[in-house]
Design an enzyme around this catalytic site. Structure first.
Site, PDB file in Angstrom:
ATOM      1  N   LEU A 180      31.422  37.882  57.046  1.00 54.88           N
ATOM      2  CA  LEU A 180      30.155  38.371  57.715  1.00 54.88           C
ATOM      3  C   LEU A 180      29.821  38.229  59.041  1.00 54.88           C
ATOM      4  CD1 LEU A 180      28.138  37.627  54.315  1.00 54.88           C
ATOM      5  CD2 LEU A 180      29.213  39.699  55.027  1.00 54.88           C
ATOM      6  N   HIS A 223      34.119  28.306  48.156  1.00 58.68           N
ATOM      7  CA  HIS A 223      35.416  28.039  48.637  1.00 58.68           C
ATOM      8  C   HIS A 223      36.237  27.127  47.897  1.00 58.68           C
ATOM      9  CE1 HIS A 223      38.645  27.778  51.567  1.00 58.68           C
ATOM     10  NE2 HIS A 223      38.330  26.687  51.993  1.00 58.68           N
ATOM     11  N   ASN A 264      28.315  30.477  49.820  1.00 56.91           N
ATOM     12  CA  ASN A 264      29.580  30.892  49.876  1.00 56.91           C
ATOM     13  C   ASN A 264      30.372  29.828  48.875  1.00 56.91           C
ATOM     14  OD1 ASN A 264      32.074  32.097  50.327  1.00 56.91           O
ATOM     15  ND2 ASN A 264      32.676  30.711  51.580  1.00 56.91           N
ATOM     16  N   SER A 319      35.012  36.398  38.258  1.00 53.89           N
ATOM     17  CA  SER A 319      34.682  35.403  37.071  1.00 53.89           C
ATOM     18  C   SER A 319      33.535  34.736  37.410  1.00 53.89           C
ATOM     19  CB  SER A 319      36.035  34.719  36.622  1.00 53.89           C
ATOM     20  OG  SER A 319      36.195  33.831  38.054  1.00 53.89           O
ATOM     21  N   ASN A 320      33.581  34.309  38.840  1.00 51.85           N
ATOM     22  CA  ASN A 320      32.501  33.525  39.060  1.00 51.85           C
ATOM     23  C   ASN A 320      30.999  34.182  39.001  1.00 51.85           C
ATOM     24  OD1 ASN A 320      33.200  30.875  40.514  1.00 51.85           O
ATOM     25  ND2 ASN A 320      34.647  32.371  41.323  1.00 51.85           N
ATOM     26  N   GLU A 324      34.779  25.648  39.948  1.00 47.19           N
ATOM     27  CA  GLU A 324      34.012  26.716  40.691  1.00 47.19           C
ATOM     28  C   GLU A 324      32.853  27.225  40.020  1.00 47.19           C
ATOM     29  OE1 GLU A 324      36.340  29.357  43.814  1.00 47.19           O
ATOM     30  OE2 GLU A 324      37.230  29.540  41.921  1.00 47.19           O
TER      31      GLU A 324
HETATM   32  C1  GRF Z   1      37.701  32.200  43.796  1.00 49.19           C
HETATM   33  O1  GRF Z   1      38.492  31.357  43.914  1.00 49.19           O
HETATM   34  C2  GRF Z   1      36.668  32.117  44.988  1.00 49.19           C
HETATM   35  O2  GRF Z   1      36.568  30.858  45.543  1.00 49.19           O
HETATM   36  C3  GRF Z   1      37.537  32.864  46.120  1.00 49.19           C
HETATM   37  O3  GRF Z   1      38.145  33.795  45.479  1.00 49.19           O
HETATM   38  C4  GRF Z   1      38.070  33.723  44.046  1.00 49.19           C
HETATM   39  C5  GRF Z   1      37.180  34.841  43.350  1.00 49.19           C
HETATM   40  O4  GRF Z   1      37.315  34.709  41.701  1.00 49.19           O
HETATM   41  N1  GRF Z   1      36.737  33.158  47.181  1.00 49.19           N
HETATM   42  P1  GRF Z   1      36.465  35.535  41.120  1.00 49.19           P
HETATM   43  O5  GRF Z   1      36.515  36.902  41.631  1.00 49.19           O
HETATM   44  O6  GRF Z   1      35.071  35.007  40.949  1.00 49.19           O
HETATM   45  O7  GRF Z   1      37.237  35.416  39.832  1.00 49.19           O
END
Ligand code: GRF
Length: 205
Positions: free
Chosen positions: A95, A109, A107, A15-16, A179
């Site tokens: 990594l 978080h 990154n 989703s990000n 995020e």
């Molecule tokens: C997010 O909450 C990110 O911060 C964490 O894993 C999740 C990934 O979400 N490390 P997506 O795959 O981007 O939907």
């Protein structure tokens, strides 16, 4: 410089990644996502890349493969892709120096600086809330200068409070929204910065 080259590393839902794809499409990020790499060939992130016409590069871990060996393959792939910036967006592997010393890596978080490193940070924050020990968590985007997990110079941070009536789902939904916004903003800023430095070099020459 042409638009900065971005490579996104994602293990899961993506989703990000989608937020980044949309922001590029809408002109909010002056960069180009040249590839999405995933250690999980079945990940939705790779499907999202393909749907957007972006190179989807599965890089599964071979049976018994050592972390160093995997990272050497990853570094080789990244070298071919020549990114200005590598974005970890739900990348679920630590990594090693092989990668972080060769590329600029950032990154995402889903917790505040120094808090809840590792996986399932949203769920752990919520568990602490239920136990009475926490009324807020948050999101940070940070540089990845070394092998430390979910630590490094902070580029953006935002708190997310637990509010009356929340459950894990509603809290997680708000964290994810932050995020998407924070990661998009930071990547946009880095791309603008890269472009303006490049412009300056042209002027100085
Ligand atoms: C997010 O909450 C990110 O911060 C964490 O894993 C999740 C990934 O979400 N490390 P997506 O795959 O981007 O939907």
């Amino acid at each position: 410089m042409t638009r900065p080259r971005l490579v996104v590393l994602a293990s899961g839902n993506g989703s990000n990644l989608q937020a980044l794809i949309d922001a590029v499409d809408e002109g909010h990020i002056n960069g180009q996502i040249v590839a999405v790499v995933s250690d999980r060939p079945e990940s939705r992130a790779l499907t999202r890349a393909t749907d957007a016409g972006i190179l989807a590069a599965p890089l599964p871990i071979a049976e018994g493969e050592r972390r160093d060996d995997y990272d050497r393959r990853l570094a080789d792939l990244l070298s071919d892709l020549a990114p200005h910036l590598v974005v970890l967006a739900g990348w679920m592997r630590i990594l090693t120096d092989t990668v972080v010393e060769s590329f600029r890596v950032i990154n995402l978080h889903p917790a505040l600086p120094g808090e809840l490193p590792g996986t399932r940070a949203i769920e752990r924050a919520w568990a602490e809330h239920l136990a009475g020990g926490r009324d807020r968590s948050g999101v940070m985007v940070h540089e990845v200068p070394d092998v430390a997990v979910d630590a490094g110079p902070v580029l953006a941070v935002e708190e997310v409070a637990m509010v009356p009536g929340d459950d894990l789902d509603s809290f997680a939904t708000r964290v994810h929204a932050v995020e998407h916004r924070l990661l998009t903003r930071v990547v946009a800023e880095i791309c603008d910065d890269l472009l303006s430095h490049d412009h300056q070099e042209v002027i100085d020459a």
